[in-house]
Motif scaffolding. Structure first.
Motif, PDB file in Angstrom:
ATOM      1  N   SER A  90     -10.083  12.632 -13.017  1.00  0.00           N
ATOM      2  CA  SER A  90     -11.449  12.905 -12.560  1.00  0.00           C
ATOM      3  C   SER A  90     -11.499  14.231 -11.798  1.00  0.00           C
ATOM      4  O   SER A  90     -12.282  14.408 -10.876  1.00  0.00           O
ATOM      5  CB  SER A  90     -11.968  11.760 -11.676  1.00  0.00           C
ATOM      6  OG  SER A  90     -11.189  11.643 -10.497  1.00  0.00           O
ATOM      7  N   SER A 146     -17.436  13.308 -10.072  1.00  0.00           N
ATOM      8  CA  SER A 146     -17.872  11.922 -10.207  1.00  0.00           C
ATOM      9  C   SER A 146     -17.071  11.182 -11.286  1.00  0.00           C
ATOM     10  O   SER A 146     -17.077  11.579 -12.453  1.00  0.00           O
ATOM     11  CB  SER A 146     -19.363  11.888 -10.570  1.00  0.00           C
ATOM     12  OG  SER A 146     -19.746  10.604 -11.009  1.00  0.00           O
ATOM     13  N   THR A 147     -16.384  10.126 -10.889  1.00  0.00           N
ATOM     14  CA  THR A 147     -15.605   9.355 -11.860  1.00  0.00           C
ATOM     15  C   THR A 147     -16.509   8.660 -12.871  1.00  0.00           C
ATOM     16  O   THR A 147     -16.104   8.387 -14.000  1.00  0.00           O
ATOM     17  CB  THR A 147     -14.742   8.303 -11.148  1.00  0.00           C
ATOM     18  OG1 THR A 147     -15.569   7.500 -10.306  1.00  0.00           O
ATOM     19  CG2 THR A 147     -13.668   8.964 -10.297  1.00  0.00           C
ATOM     20  N   GLN A 148     -17.754   8.371 -12.460  1.00  0.00           N
ATOM     21  CA  GLN A 148     -18.695   7.719 -13.376  1.00  0.00           C
ATOM     22  C   GLN A 148     -19.148   8.671 -14.475  1.00  0.00           C
ATOM     23  O   GLN A 148     -19.440   8.261 -15.593  1.00  0.00           O
ATOM     24  CB  GLN A 148     -19.936   7.216 -12.613  1.00  0.00           C
ATOM     25  CG  GLN A 148     -19.683   6.023 -11.705  1.00  0.00           C
ATOM     26  CD  GLN A 148     -19.094   6.430 -10.359  1.00  0.00           C
ATOM     27  OE1 GLN A 148     -19.092   7.618 -10.009  1.00  0.00           O
ATOM     28  NE2 GLN A 148     -18.594   5.462  -9.610  1.00  0.00           N
ATOM     29  N   ARG A 149     -19.222   9.973 -14.169  1.00  0.00           N
ATOM     30  CA  ARG A 149     -19.794  10.925 -15.107  1.00  0.00           C
ATOM     31  C   ARG A 149     -18.759  11.733 -15.890  1.00  0.00           C
ATOM     32  O   ARG A 149     -19.051  12.264 -16.953  1.00  0.00           O
ATOM     33  CB  ARG A 149     -20.703  11.909 -14.361  1.00  0.00           C
ATOM     34  CG  ARG A 149     -21.988  11.299 -13.849  1.00  0.00           C
ATOM     35  CD  ARG A 149     -23.068  12.372 -13.680  1.00  0.00           C
ATOM     36  NE  ARG A 149     -23.445  12.941 -14.982  1.00  0.00           N
ATOM     37  CZ  ARG A 149     -23.106  14.152 -15.391  1.00  0.00           C
ATOM     38  NH1 ARG A 149     -22.367  14.938 -14.652  1.00  0.00           N
ATOM     39  NH2 ARG A 149     -23.503  14.602 -16.577  1.00  0.00           N
ATOM     40  N   ASP A 196     -23.634  16.928  -8.958  1.00  0.00           N
ATOM     41  CA  ASP A 196     -23.866  15.484  -8.883  1.00  0.00           C
ATOM     42  C   ASP A 196     -23.751  15.007  -7.431  1.00  0.00           C
ATOM     43  O   ASP A 196     -22.851  15.429  -6.709  1.00  0.00           O
ATOM     44  CB  ASP A 196     -22.832  14.759  -9.753  1.00  0.00           C
ATOM     45  CG  ASP A 196     -23.179  13.298  -9.940  1.00  0.00           C
ATOM     46  OD1 ASP A 196     -22.955  12.511  -8.998  1.00  0.00           O
ATOM     47  OD2 ASP A 196     -23.656  12.922 -11.021  1.00  0.00           O
ATOM     48  N   ALA A 198     -22.572  12.401  -6.294  1.00  0.00           N
ATOM     49  CA  ALA A 198     -21.288  11.731  -6.055  1.00  0.00           C
ATOM     50  C   ALA A 198     -20.139  12.722  -5.858  1.00  0.00           C
ATOM     51  O   ALA A 198     -19.035  12.323  -5.480  1.00  0.00           O
ATOM     52  CB  ALA A 198     -20.961  10.800  -7.225  1.00  0.00           C
ATOM     53  N   CYS A 199     -20.374  13.991  -6.114  1.00  0.00           N
ATOM     54  CA  CYS A 199     -19.344  15.010  -5.929  1.00  0.00           C
ATOM     55  C   CYS A 199     -19.416  15.530  -4.495  1.00  0.00           C
ATOM     56  O   CYS A 199     -20.408  16.128  -4.094  1.00  0.00           O
ATOM     57  CB  CYS A 199     -19.544  16.155  -6.920  1.00  0.00           C
ATOM     58  SG  CYS A 199     -18.346  17.486  -6.764  1.00  0.00           S
ATOM     59  N   ASP A 200     -18.364  15.299  -3.731  1.00  0.00           N
ATOM     60  CA  ASP A 200     -18.312  15.723  -2.322  1.00  0.00           C
ATOM     61  C   ASP A 200     -18.257  17.246  -2.240  1.00  0.00           C
ATOM     62  O   ASP A 200     -17.267  17.863  -2.632  1.00  0.00           O
ATOM     63  CB  ASP A 200     -17.086  15.103  -1.649  1.00  0.00           C
ATOM     64  CG  ASP A 200     -16.925  15.532  -0.203  1.00  0.00           C
ATOM     65  OD1 ASP A 200     -17.865  16.143   0.348  1.00  0.00           O
ATOM     66  OD2 ASP A 200     -15.851  15.265   0.370  1.00  0.00           O
TER      67      ASP A 200
END
Length: 324
Positions: A90, A146-149, A196, A198-200
């Motif tokens: 990821s 993002s691990t989801q994306r 995203d 979710a991306c820090d």
């Protein structure tokens, strides 16, 4: 599309020399015949290549100047370090144009590299909602996304690349339209990952001490070709214990310091053999340049790593620069 290439190679130095624009050396660390694949294409605004190598390799060089360079791991079969940072599936890799790098690529890894002209990327970045945050994020060579994306983005990027390789050139206007569509689609995918929620955007990952030790030893060994320091001498220079050095090489490169440093020098011999003519430089002279003075031992070690005797290596067969 311009400059399309699909190739299969039995030597990593030929493979590395075939990649457009990149100034880099590949060194094989695991023993056996090398087999690799490379697919690449170039447009006016980007260069994309997909590679896979059946051996563990350390890559060292500098990113193309005036570019913004990304890479997406496709498969992650073992320990990976990019600029001393640990990598997983990821992660994105990023380099600014001209930046020096060192990348430890495990056996069988597959990678997709996408390099944009700086101006093209910065224009696209300016259209996002958070250009300053992304620019700050791009100070990192390894970016956790993002691990989801990421799986979906990887799939779409590969599909775009594969489809682009299949297209034959049409008239120049139509072909440029297709190139621009590819550039924009790839930019959109990468920028969506970076923007995203979710991306820090504040992530900071420091290079590990073990990676620093391996990289320092690597550079010392290649800087002093014919008088390579021993492991004990490297320990003294770095002021660390032998156990620390041993553990560092095991963690980063999955081998011993002795094998790693010997492999670097053997790869140096191979690059020099392939870039010079036998009438200009003998095998013995090249071996001595890289610190091998006992020819029979050298030949055995060379054969053990490359599954080929030095006398069977093609001379001056490719345009590879022999760099120290």
């Amino acid at each position: 599309m311009k400059n399309q290439l699909i190739g299969h190679f039995r030597d990593i130095h030929v493979h590395a020399a075939t990649i457009h624009e990149w100034n880099q050396d590949y060194s094989q660390l695991t023993a056996g015949s090398s087999e690799s694949s490379l697919m690449q294409l170039s447009t006016a605004g980007c260069h994309v290549f997909r590679e896979q190598i059946n051996q563990r390799v350390v890559q060292q060089g500098a990113a193309p100047r005036g570019k913004m360079c990304f890479a997406v791991p496709i498969t992650v079969p073992g320990s990976i370090r990019m600029q001393g940072r640990e990598v997983d599936d990821s992660s994105l890799f990023f380099l600014h144009g001209g930046e020096e790098f060192m990348f430890h690529m495990p056996t069988g890894m597959e990678l997709l590299s996408i390099t944009f002209e700086r101006e093209l990327f910065e224009q696209a970045l300016a259209q996002t909602a958070s250009p300053k945050e992304v620019s700050q994020l791009l100070r990192q060579p390894v970016i956790k996304v993002s691990t989801q994306r990421v799986a979906g983005a990887r799939h779409r990027l590969l599909a775009m690349f594969t489809q682009a390789l299949m297209h034959e050139e049409l008239d120049s206007t139509r072909d440029r339209e297709r190139e621009q569509a590819l550039e924009q689609a790839m930019l959109d995918e990468l920028l969506q990952l970076l923007t995203d929620p979710a991306c820090d955007k504040q992530q900071r990952t420091a290079s590990s001490t073990r990676s620093f030790i391996v990289e320092k030893c690597h550079r010392l060994a290649t800087a002093e070709m014919n008088s390579v320091p021993s492991v004990s001498e490297l320990c003294q220079r770095l002021q660390v214990s032998r156990r620390t050095v041993q553990n560092s090489f095991r963690a980063v490169a999955e081998t011993t310091p002795l094998n790693y440093l010997r492999s670097l020098r053997l790869n140096g011999v191979r690059r020099t053999l392939m870039s010079t003519r036998a009438s200009d430089l003998s095998i013995g002279d090249i071996a001595a340049q890289w610190g091998f003075y006992h020819l029979s031992h050298f030949a055995a070690e060379y054969h053990a790593l490359f599954a080929e005797l030095p006398s069977h290596t093609a001379r001056a067969a490719i345009a590879v620069c022999a760099r120290a």
